[in-house]
Design a protein around this motif. Structure first.
Motif, short mmCIF file in Angstrom:
data_model
loop_
_atom_site.label_atom_id
_atom_site.label_comp_id
_atom_site.label_asym_id
_atom_site.label_seq_id
_atom_site.Cartn_x
_atom_site.Cartn_y
_atom_site.Cartn_z
N LEU A 1 -3.99 -2.67 2.19
CA LEU A 1 -2.98 -2.51 3.24
C LEU A 1 -2.49 -1.08 3.08
O LEU A 1 -1.68 -0.79 2.20
CB LEU A 1 -1.85 -3.52 3.05
N PRO A 2 -3.01 -0.15 3.88
CA PRO A 2 -2.86 1.28 3.57
C PRO A 2 -1.48 1.84 3.87
O PRO A 2 -0.69 1.28 4.63
CB PRO A 2 -3.92 1.92 4.47
N SER A 3 -1.24 2.98 3.26
CA SER A 3 -0.06 3.79 3.57
C SER A 3 -0.51 4.95 4.45
O SER A 3 -1.70 5.29 4.50
CB SER A 3 0.57 4.31 2.28
N VAL B 1 -8.47 -9.99 -3.74
CA VAL B 1 -7.43 -9.04 -4.10
C VAL B 1 -7.03 -8.18 -2.90
O VAL B 1 -7.88 -7.73 -2.14
CB VAL B 1 -7.91 -8.13 -5.25
N LEU B 2 -5.72 -7.96 -2.79
CA LEU B 2 -5.17 -7.03 -1.81
C LEU B 2 -4.35 -5.98 -2.54
O LEU B 2 -3.49 -6.33 -3.36
CB LEU B 2 -4.29 -7.75 -0.79
N LEU B 3 -4.60 -4.72 -2.25
CA LEU B 3 -3.76 -3.64 -2.74
C LEU B 3 -2.89 -3.17 -1.59
O LEU B 3 -3.40 -2.72 -0.56
CB LEU B 3 -4.60 -2.49 -3.28
N CYS B 4 -1.58 -3.27 -1.76
CA CYS B 4 -0.64 -2.78 -0.76
C CYS B 4 -0.09 -1.44 -1.24
O CYS B 4 0.61 -1.38 -2.26
CB CYS B 4 0.50 -3.78 -0.56
N ASP B 5 -0.43 -0.39 -0.54
CA ASP B 5 0.03 0.96 -0.90
C ASP B 5 1.39 1.19 -0.27
O ASP B 5 1.50 1.39 0.94
CB ASP B 5 -0.98 2.00 -0.43
N VAL C 1 2.91 8.50 -14.66
CA VAL C 1 2.75 7.53 -15.75
C VAL C 1 1.58 6.58 -15.53
O VAL C 1 1.34 5.70 -16.35
CB VAL C 1 4.05 6.72 -15.98
N GLY C 2 0.88 6.73 -14.41
CA GLY C 2 -0.31 5.92 -14.18
C GLY C 2 -0.11 4.72 -13.29
O GLY C 2 -0.90 3.78 -13.33
N LYS C 3 0.92 4.74 -12.44
CA LYS C 3 1.14 3.60 -11.53
C LYS C 3 -0.05 3.42 -10.59
O LYS C 3 -0.60 2.31 -10.48
CB LYS C 3 2.42 3.80 -10.71
N THR C 4 -0.42 4.48 -9.91
CA THR C 4 -1.50 4.39 -8.92
C THR C 4 -2.83 4.10 -9.60
O THR C 4 -3.61 3.25 -9.12
CB THR C 4 -1.58 5.69 -8.11
N THR C 5 -3.11 4.77 -10.70
CA THR C 5 -4.35 4.52 -11.43
C THR C 5 -4.44 3.06 -11.87
O THR C 5 -5.49 2.43 -11.76
CB THR C 5 -4.43 5.45 -12.66
N THR C 6 -3.33 2.53 -12.34
CA THR C 6 -3.30 1.12 -12.76
C THR C 6 -3.51 0.20 -11.58
O THR C 6 -4.29 -0.76 -11.65
CB THR C 6 -1.97 0.82 -13.46
N CYS C 7 -2.84 0.49 -10.49
CA CYS C 7 -2.93 -0.37 -9.31
C CYS C 7 -4.37 -0.40 -8.78
O CYS C 7 -4.95 -1.48 -8.54
CB CYS C 7 -1.99 0.16 -8.24
N VAL C 8 -4.97 0.76 -8.62
CA VAL C 8 -6.32 0.85 -8.07
C VAL C 8 -7.33 0.18 -8.99
O VAL C 8 -8.17 -0.62 -8.54
CB VAL C 8 -6.69 2.33 -7.83
N ASN C 9 -7.25 0.47 -10.27
CA ASN C 9 -8.28 0.00 -11.18
C ASN C 9 -8.12 -1.47 -11.56
O ASN C 9 -9.13 -2.15 -11.79
CB ASN C 9 -8.35 0.90 -12.40
N LEU C 10 -6.91 -1.95 -11.62
CA LEU C 10 -6.73 -3.38 -11.87
C LEU C 10 -7.18 -4.19 -10.66
O LEU C 10 -7.85 -5.23 -10.80
CB LEU C 10 -5.27 -3.67 -12.21
N ALA C 11 -6.84 -3.70 -9.47
CA ALA C 11 -7.29 -4.37 -8.25
C ALA C 11 -8.82 -4.38 -8.16
O ALA C 11 -9.44 -5.41 -7.86
CB ALA C 11 -6.69 -3.69 -7.02
N ALA C 12 -9.44 -3.24 -8.45
CA ALA C 12 -10.89 -3.14 -8.36
C ALA C 12 -11.58 -4.01 -9.41
O ALA C 12 -12.58 -4.67 -9.13
CB ALA C 12 -11.32 -1.68 -8.52
N ALA C 13 -11.03 -4.04 -10.62
CA ALA C 13 -11.62 -4.84 -11.69
C ALA C 13 -11.57 -6.33 -11.35
O ALA C 13 -12.54 -7.07 -11.57
CB ALA C 13 -10.92 -4.57 -13.01
N LEU C 14 -10.45 -6.77 -10.82
CA LEU C 14 -10.33 -8.18 -10.43
C LEU C 14 -11.26 -8.51 -9.27
O LEU C 14 -11.85 -9.59 -9.21
CB LEU C 14 -8.88 -8.51 -10.09
#
Length: 250
Positions: free
Chosen positions: A82-84, A34-38, A14-27
């Motif tokens: 913060l990688p997985s 910004v921190l993205l926690c995978d 449904v686009g969870k990862t795409t949303t997370c990556v691109n919203l984080a990158a845009a901000l």
């Protein structure tokens, strides 16, 4: 302290990862810290931010106390990650005997939350201990939804689960439903109209249009914001960033 947002849906695709990556990158492009926690064992957000998901040290090592959060964060040109890694795959079972098992992620993020404006948590497509941890750590939830019958039916399930979790996190708020992978059709228009009329939660005005460029960006391990900034999806994520946070790209 950062605002912490979990990107959640029990359905995959449904686009969870795409949303997370691109919203984080845009901000991040707009000058926010910004921190993205995978928090998904598949580690697609990690890869999508250009980080090697075979790293030996990731969020799992932070949860069990083998690594400090500040030493585990990877700095990228798209924002911090913060990688997985593969160690997270068995965490749902392994962590169940630990003290404060629902709050392990919250404790980990609290170590570094004062360094960021926003923290995004990419969650696995299930409602088990990892997602529970994400919801206990979050201030708000964004629920990506595709306009198909099964996804729309699932909105009630996920929102009911989130409401029930307010017993553990009384501050948790559903920020809204984000329509993703949108394609113009009679069926989608009817489904969107129904959802906006009947959903008791906010449905964001901005939809994320389907874009082949968004798929291509995953092969190059970078957000669509940098891979194809003029594409429909990149434009939509910037507009969504403005709607949700009030931040505009300089």
């Amino acid at each position: 302290m950062a605002k912490t947002i979990a990107i959640v849906n029990q359905k995959g695709g449904v686009g969870k990862t795409t949303t997370c990556v691109n919203l984080a990158a845009a901000l991040s492009e707009a000058g926010q810290r910004v921190l993205l926690c995978d928090f998904d064992p598949q580690a697609n957000s990690t890869s999508g931010m250009g980080v090697d998901k075979t790293l030996s040290r990731g969020i799992y090592q932070v949860l069990i106390g083998e690594s400090a959060a500040e030493d585990t964060v990877v700095h990228t040109r798209f924002g911090d990650v913060l990688p997985s890694n593969k160690s997270l795959a068995g965490a749902g079972i392994e962590l169940i005997t630990m003290d404060r098992r629902e709050f392990l992620l919250q404790d980990a993020l609290n170590q570094i939350a004062d360094r960021y404006d926003y923290i995004f948590i990419d969650c696995p497509p299930s409602l088990e201990l990892l997602t529970l941890n994400a919801l206990c750590a979050a201030d708000e939830v964004i629920i990506p939804v595709r306009l198909d019958n099964w996804s729309i039916d699932g909105v009630d399930v996920i929102t009911e689960q989130i409401e029930a979790l307010k017993a553990l996190n009384s501050n948790l708020k559903i920020a809204g439903i984000l329509l993703t992978d949108y394609k113009k059709s009679i069926e989608n228009e009817a489904a969107e109209e129904w959802l906006r009329k009947n959903c008791k939660y906010n449905v964001f005005s901005r939809r994320i249009r389907h874009s082949e460029k968004a798929v291509a960006a995953t092969y190059y391990k970078q957000p669509i914001e940098t891979y194809s900034p003029r594409s429909a999806a990149a434009t939509d994520y910037r507009k969504f960033m403005e709607e949700y946070t009030g931040t505009k790209k300089a």
